[in-house]
Design an enzyme around this catalytic site. Structure first.
Site, PDB file in Angstrom:
ATOM      1  N   TYR A  37      92.929 -13.716  30.951  1.00 47.28           N
ATOM      2  CA  TYR A  37      93.830 -13.960  29.818  1.00 47.28           C
ATOM      3  C   TYR A  37      94.887 -12.861  29.678  1.00 47.28           C
ATOM      4  O   TYR A  37      95.833 -13.015  28.918  1.00 47.28           O
ATOM      5  CB  TYR A  37      93.046 -14.107  28.497  1.00 47.28           C
ATOM      6  CG  TYR A  37      91.911 -15.117  28.519  1.00 47.28           C
ATOM      7  CD1 TYR A  37      91.795 -16.049  29.547  1.00 47.28           C
ATOM      8  CD2 TYR A  37      90.964 -15.148  27.508  1.00 47.28           C
ATOM      9  CE1 TYR A  37      90.753 -16.958  29.575  1.00 47.28           C
ATOM     10  CE2 TYR A  37      89.926 -16.057  27.523  1.00 47.28           C
ATOM     11  CZ  TYR A  37      89.820 -16.963  28.563  1.00 47.28           C
ATOM     12  OH  TYR A  37      88.778 -17.862  28.583  1.00 47.28           O
ATOM     13  N   LYS A  62      85.235 -11.326  30.707  1.00 47.39           N
ATOM     14  CA  LYS A  62      84.699 -12.035  31.883  1.00 47.39           C
ATOM     15  C   LYS A  62      85.314 -11.497  33.163  1.00 47.39           C
ATOM     16  O   LYS A  62      86.490 -11.133  33.178  1.00 47.39           O
ATOM     17  CB  LYS A  62      85.025 -13.535  31.784  1.00 47.39           C
ATOM     18  CG  LYS A  62      84.810 -14.141  30.407  1.00 47.39           C
ATOM     19  CD  LYS A  62      85.072 -15.631  30.379  1.00 47.39           C
ATOM     20  CE  LYS A  62      85.037 -16.176  28.949  1.00 47.39           C
ATOM     21  NZ  LYS A  62      86.301 -16.044  28.226  1.00 47.39           N
ATOM     22  N   HIS A  95      83.080 -15.611  35.071  1.00 46.76           N
ATOM     23  CA  HIS A  95      83.967 -16.628  34.495  1.00 46.76           C
ATOM     24  C   HIS A  95      83.738 -18.024  35.102  1.00 46.76           C
ATOM     25  O   HIS A  95      83.684 -19.021  34.392  1.00 46.76           O
ATOM     26  CB  HIS A  95      85.421 -16.189  34.685  1.00 46.76           C
ATOM     27  CG  HIS A  95      86.373 -16.775  33.700  1.00 46.76           C
ATOM     28  ND1 HIS A  95      87.482 -16.112  33.228  1.00 46.76           N
ATOM     29  CD2 HIS A  95      86.392 -17.985  33.085  1.00 46.76           C
ATOM     30  CE1 HIS A  95      88.127 -16.885  32.377  1.00 46.76           C
ATOM     31  NE2 HIS A  95      87.492 -18.027  32.272  1.00 46.76           N
TER      32      HIS A  95
HETATM   33  N1  LIG Z   1      85.115 -19.872  30.262  1.00 48.75           N
HETATM   34  C1  LIG Z   1      86.122 -20.675  30.517  1.00 48.75           C
HETATM   35  O1  LIG Z   1      86.354 -21.103  31.653  1.00 48.75           O
HETATM   36  C2  LIG Z   1      87.016 -21.085  29.391  1.00 48.75           C
HETATM   37  C3  LIG Z   1      87.917 -22.140  29.573  1.00 48.75           C
HETATM   38  C4  LIG Z   1      88.728 -22.506  28.509  1.00 48.75           C
HETATM   39  C5  LIG Z   1      88.636 -21.841  27.305  1.00 48.75           C
HETATM   40  N2  LIG Z   1      87.755 -20.793  27.151  1.00 48.75           N
HETATM   41  C6  LIG Z   1      87.632 -20.062  25.876  1.00 48.75           C
HETATM   42  O2  LIG Z   1      87.461 -21.001  24.829  1.00 48.75           O
HETATM   43  C7  LIG Z   1      88.470 -20.810  23.849  1.00 48.75           C
HETATM   44  C8  LIG Z   1      88.797 -22.100  23.162  1.00 48.75           C
HETATM   45  O3  LIG Z   1      89.133 -23.112  24.101  1.00 48.75           O
HETATM   46  P1  LIG Z   1      90.543 -23.858  24.114  1.00 48.75           P
HETATM   47  O4  LIG Z   1      91.587 -22.938  23.616  1.00 48.75           O
HETATM   48  O5  LIG Z   1      90.692 -24.478  25.436  1.00 48.75           O
HETATM   49  O6  LIG Z   1      90.332 -25.100  23.126  1.00 48.75           O
HETATM   50  P2  LIG Z   1      90.025 -25.307  21.580  1.00 48.75           P
HETATM   51  O7  LIG Z   1      89.663 -24.073  20.883  1.00 48.75           O
HETATM   52  O8  LIG Z   1      89.094 -26.476  21.513  1.00 48.75           O
HETATM   53  O9  LIG Z   1      91.447 -25.838  21.039  1.00 48.75           O
HETATM   54  C9  LIG Z   1      92.552 -24.998  20.927  1.00 48.75           C
HETATM   55  C10 LIG Z   1      93.752 -25.843  20.604  1.00 48.75           C
HETATM   56  O10 LIG Z   1      93.539 -26.501  19.344  1.00 48.75           O
HETATM   57  C11 LIG Z   1      94.553 -26.125  18.399  1.00 48.75           C
HETATM   58  N3  LIG Z   1      93.817 -25.971  17.145  1.00 48.75           N
HETATM   59  C12 LIG Z   1      93.025 -24.920  16.773  1.00 48.75           C
HETATM   60  N4  LIG Z   1      92.452 -25.160  15.590  1.00 48.75           N
HETATM   61  C13 LIG Z   1      92.900 -26.386  15.198  1.00 48.75           C
HETATM   62  C14 LIG Z   1      92.659 -27.169  14.051  1.00 48.75           C
HETATM   63  N5  LIG Z   1      91.855 -26.755  13.084  1.00 48.75           N
HETATM   64  N6  LIG Z   1      93.283 -28.381  13.969  1.00 48.75           N
HETATM   65  C15 LIG Z   1      94.123 -28.804  14.955  1.00 48.75           C
HETATM   66  N7  LIG Z   1      94.376 -28.104  16.069  1.00 48.75           N
HETATM   67  C16 LIG Z   1      93.759 -26.903  16.189  1.00 48.75           C
HETATM   68  C17 LIG Z   1      95.132 -24.834  18.945  1.00 48.75           C
HETATM   69  O11 LIG Z   1      96.494 -24.711  18.565  1.00 48.75           O
HETATM   70  P3  LIG Z   1      96.994 -23.544  17.550  1.00 48.75           P
HETATM   71  O12 LIG Z   1      96.742 -22.215  18.226  1.00 48.75           O
HETATM   72  O13 LIG Z   1      98.452 -23.846  17.381  1.00 48.75           O
HETATM   73  O14 LIG Z   1      96.208 -23.690  16.279  1.00 48.75           O
HETATM   74  C18 LIG Z   1      95.023 -25.055  20.448  1.00 48.75           C
HETATM   75  O15 LIG Z   1      96.078 -25.897  20.907  1.00 48.75           O
HETATM   76  C19 LIG Z   1      89.624 -20.195  24.644  1.00 48.75           C
HETATM   77  O16 LIG Z   1      90.565 -19.543  23.822  1.00 48.75           O
HETATM   78  C20 LIG Z   1      88.874 -19.252  25.538  1.00 48.75           C
HETATM   79  O17 LIG Z   1      88.501 -18.078  24.825  1.00 48.75           O
HETATM   80  C21 LIG Z   1      86.944 -20.418  28.187  1.00 48.75           C
END
Ligand SMILES: NC(=O)c1ccc[n+]([C@@H]2O[C@H](COP(=O)([O-])OP(=O)(O)OC[C@H]3O[C@@H](n4cnc5c(N)ncnc54)[C@H](OP(=O)(O)O)[C@@H]3O)[C@@H](O)[C@H]2O)c1
Length: 282
Positions: A37, A62, A95
């Site tokens: 990140y 990670k 990761h």
């Molecule tokens: N280990 C891995 O391989 C891996 C892969 C992917 C992700 N991750 C981790 O998981 C975290 C979360 O995953 P993610 O970012 O893919 O998906 P997520 O948290 O499910 O969704 C994030 C998205 O939803 C929006 N959002 C957030 N809260 C909201 C709400 N209450 N209502 C409507 N929209 C909302 C955000 O936009 P806004 O910011 O504009 O609110 C963003 O576009 C990542 O940040 C990372 O730390 C890990």
């Protein structure tokens, strides 16, 4: 480890620091970052500037695929620690298994060393399938504390959840509110779970939002979840999930939405030279 945290993928520069400041102010005490990140420095600075005691915040980072291997992982960990400005990392994860590299067992042995030496308070994995977990448990000593996987109502991986539970591994959901199903550029054919009618119905019944219902669905089943937001109102919304309860029938209705089709990369295929989160495998 707090079960609910802030994920900081795709946050950059001051945006990261502001989101963490807002989250810590709201009450979040778990931050999920990664070498990939490229924001560990901002994460560390935001925590130091927040006034919240270091030991009250749980920081996960990670090791990226290209650093896998015993010595390279130890070096990558040192660099993460330097960027974060932390002596000890609370949770260090592999990761992706990146099985084509065939280095995750050696990488895990480096994590075992970091754990034994007290540099990482806990160690775990991410995106491990049942086969990867089984091999790791067969060939190494320490059981991962956490397996962080793609997990939202459209892809809930019951097989991995079951294996995690059997091995005593905590399942942590990435894209817990289906973020990956509505990333721009991921194709119009991906269904946005935020607009699912079943979830909308449950949300309406409780006077809550779809995101809050999905987070409650994770927490009530004992999973950790790390929703990402840079928007202060949504950061607060995602933490306001402790004043209602889903019924068993509602949980089952959401469980039934599982399509068995992942939106993110397949852990068996994700290759080290590709940014697994940005470029989906064909
Ligand atoms: N280990 C891995 O391989 C891996 C892969 C992917 C992700 N991750 C981790 O998981 C975290 C979360 O995953 P993610 O970012 O893919 O998906 P997520 O948290 O499910 O969704 C994030 C998205 O939803 C929006 N959002 C957030 N809260 C909201 C709400 N209450 N209502 C409507 N929209 C909302 C955000 O936009 P806004 O910011 O504009 O609110 C963003 O576009 C990542 O940040 C990372 O730390 C890990």
């Amino acid at each position: 480890m707090p079960l609910l945290g802030l994920g900081v993928y795709d946050m950059h520069g001051k945006e990261t620091e502001q989101a963490i400041a807002d989250a810590l102010e709201t009450g979040y005490r778990l931050i999920d970052t990664a070498t990939l990140y490229a924001n560990e420095e901002g994460v560390g600075r935001a925590i130091r500037d927040s006034g919240v005691a270091r030991d009250d915040v749980f920081v996960t980072t990670k090791v990226w695929n290209s650093d896998q291997g015993y010595d390279t992982t130890l070096r990558a960990f040192d660099e993460s620690r330097r960027l974060l400005g932390l002596d000890v990392v609370d949770l260090y994860l592999i990761h992706w298994p990146a099985p084509r590299l065939d280095r995750y067992v050696d990488t895990w042995k480096a994590l075992e060393r970091l754990y034994a030496d007290g540099h990482a308070r806990a160690i775990g994995v991410s995106n491990f399938t049942v086969a990867h977990l089984t091999r790791l448990l067969d060939e190494t000593t320490v059981v991962p504390a956490v397996n962080q996987i793609e997990l939202h109502p459209y892809f809930s991986q019951p097989d991995v959840q079951k294996a995690d539970a059997e091995y005593g591994i905590l399942t942590q959901a990435w894209s817990p509110i289906g973020g990956i199903t509505f990333y721009p550029g991921w194709g119009e054919n991906r269904k946005n779970v935020m607009r699912d009618p079943v979830i909308a119905g449950v949300a309406q019944a409780h006077g809550k939002t779809p995101a809050q219902v999905m987070l409650r669905w994770h927490l009530q089943q004992g999973r950790s979840a790390i929703p990402k937001s840079t928007n202060p109102a949504r950061i607060a919304e995602n933490f306001d999930v402790f004043d209602f309860e889903l019924s068993t029938a509602e949980i089952e209705a959401i469980d039934a939405l599982d399509s068995g089709v992942r939106s993110g990369p397949d852990p068996d295929l994700a290759r080290p030279e590709r940014f697994a989160m940005v470029i989906p495998e064909a």
